[in-house]
Design an enzyme around this catalytic site. Structure first.
Site, PDB file in Angstrom:
ATOM      1  N   ASP A 108     -24.306 -13.584 -35.904  1.00 27.30           N
ATOM      2  CA  ASP A 108     -24.037 -12.545 -35.610  1.00 27.30           C
ATOM      3  C   ASP A 108     -22.896 -12.439 -34.576  1.00 27.30           C
ATOM      4  O   ASP A 108     -22.703 -13.233 -33.389  1.00 27.30           O
ATOM      5  CB  ASP A 108     -25.147 -12.172 -34.983  1.00 27.30           C
ATOM      6  CG  ASP A 108     -25.759 -11.515 -35.718  1.00 27.30           C
ATOM      7  OD1 ASP A 108     -26.060 -11.431 -36.924  1.00 27.30           O
ATOM      8  OD2 ASP A 108     -27.195 -11.267 -35.453  1.00 27.30           O
ATOM      9  N   PRO A 120     -39.902  -0.158 -17.861  1.00 28.34           N
ATOM     10  CA  PRO A 120     -38.147   0.001 -16.919  1.00 28.34           C
ATOM     11  C   PRO A 120     -37.746  -0.744 -15.332  1.00 28.34           C
ATOM     12  O   PRO A 120     -36.583  -0.906 -15.309  1.00 28.34           O
ATOM     13  CB  PRO A 120     -38.631   1.728 -16.676  1.00 28.34           C
ATOM     14  CG  PRO A 120     -39.623   1.296 -16.952  1.00 28.34           C
ATOM     15  CD  PRO A 120     -40.690   1.133 -17.088  1.00 28.34           C
ATOM     16  N   GLU A 150     -48.597   6.430 -15.817  1.00 32.52           N
ATOM     17  CA  GLU A 150     -47.534   6.087 -14.110  1.00 32.52           C
ATOM     18  C   GLU A 150     -47.251   5.204 -13.894  1.00 32.52           C
ATOM     19  O   GLU A 150     -46.220   4.135 -13.820  1.00 32.52           O
ATOM     20  CB  GLU A 150     -48.219   7.299 -12.940  1.00 32.52           C
ATOM     21  CG  GLU A 150     -48.508   8.322 -13.443  1.00 32.52           C
ATOM     22  CD  GLU A 150     -46.980   9.034 -14.048  1.00 32.52           C
ATOM     23  OE1 GLU A 150     -46.187   8.983 -13.105  1.00 32.52           O
ATOM     24  OE2 GLU A 150     -46.975  10.270 -15.211  1.00 32.52           O
TER      25      GLU A 150
END
Ligand code: ADE
Length: 248
Positions: free
Chosen positions: A170, A90, A117
């Site tokens: 696309d 993240p 973690e």
């Protein structure tokens, strides 16, 4: 292209990579995907890959040795063509179409799926060459993120979508969202397909679709349109729609 994925849960990949476009691309020889369980590179007989965090605190941290040694053993088979080593986390740069394009031009990718973690900071500093996040939320591990990245990259490989389609078509590749699509029946529960789509006038249909795509993007994702590299004509159309709909 060759993609190597380091994971503690290799079986998670069986479903997503065993179906649809990724499977077809593998079967067609456009990409080879190897999943490695880096527990095999643990130094003890228990297969220990994590340990307590120095300094204390909740949760376990992935040890550096199994990850370094797994990557080094893959790299030894790649020779000179070693591409990026990407840690899914993240904390990475936010994944988007442009990054998928950038990665699709590589000859090989190594993806590291973190867990627990976190990973020992030395993996970030001295092993990973890139860090990618698939969004501002935390998922249980890097596996789902790696699947997202692989799917988005593989569908960009020439031929991956079949001979009659190219991912460069696309709408996202052009910088806006897709126009609305309809199929049969013409009327469903009283809801009709827009007349223009039945007109057979290809020029009008193309214009309608472009307008719809621009309007939808303005409404839902104005940030995309601001960044899009539109043709002069499309930019003018966008400005006209903005003025008509009262966007500023
Ligand atoms: N691992 C946990 N959360 C993640 C995220 N959002 N992106 C990439 N890897 C992750």
């Amino acid at each position: 292209m060759r993609i190597d994925i380091l994971s503690l849960f290799p079986r998670m990949f069986e479903g997503p990579f065993g179906e649809s476009i990724v499977k077809r691309a593998v079967d067609a020889g456009l990409v080879s995907i190897f999943i490695h369980n880096f527990r095999e590179f643990a130094h003890d007989k228990h297969g220990t890959v994590d340990d307590y965090s120095f300094g204390g605190g909740e949760g376990m941290v992935l040890k550096p040795e199994p990850l370094f040694e797994a990557v080094e053993s893959i790299r030894a088979t790649l020779g000179d063509s070693a591409g990026p080593v990407i840690l899914l986390t993240p904390q990475g740069r936010l994944f988007c179409h442009q990054i998928a394009q950038e990665l699709s031009r590589q000859q090989n990718l190594i993806l590291i799926c973190g867990h627990y973690e976190g990973v020992d900071e030395r993996v970030r500093q001295h092993l990973a060459t890139d860090e990618i996040s698939i969004g501002d939320y935390v998922i249980t591990g890097g596996e789902l993120a790696a699947m997202v990245v692989v799917d988005a990259v593989v569908r960009l490989l020439p031929g991956a979508l079949g001979s009659d389609r190219a991912a460069s078509e696309d709408s996202y590749a052009k910088g806006f969202l897709e126009y609305p699509q309809y199929t049969r029946p013409r009327v469903y529960r009283g809801w009709e397909v827009p007349e223009v789509l039945l007109s057979g006038n290809h020029q009008e249909i193309a214009r309608w679709r472009m307008e719809q795509a621009i309007e939808r993007t303005l409404l839902r994702r104005p940030d995309l349109l601001a960044k899009a590299s539109l043709s002069k004509e499309d930019r003018e159309l966008a400005d006209k729609i903005k003025a008509r709909k009262g966007f500023n």
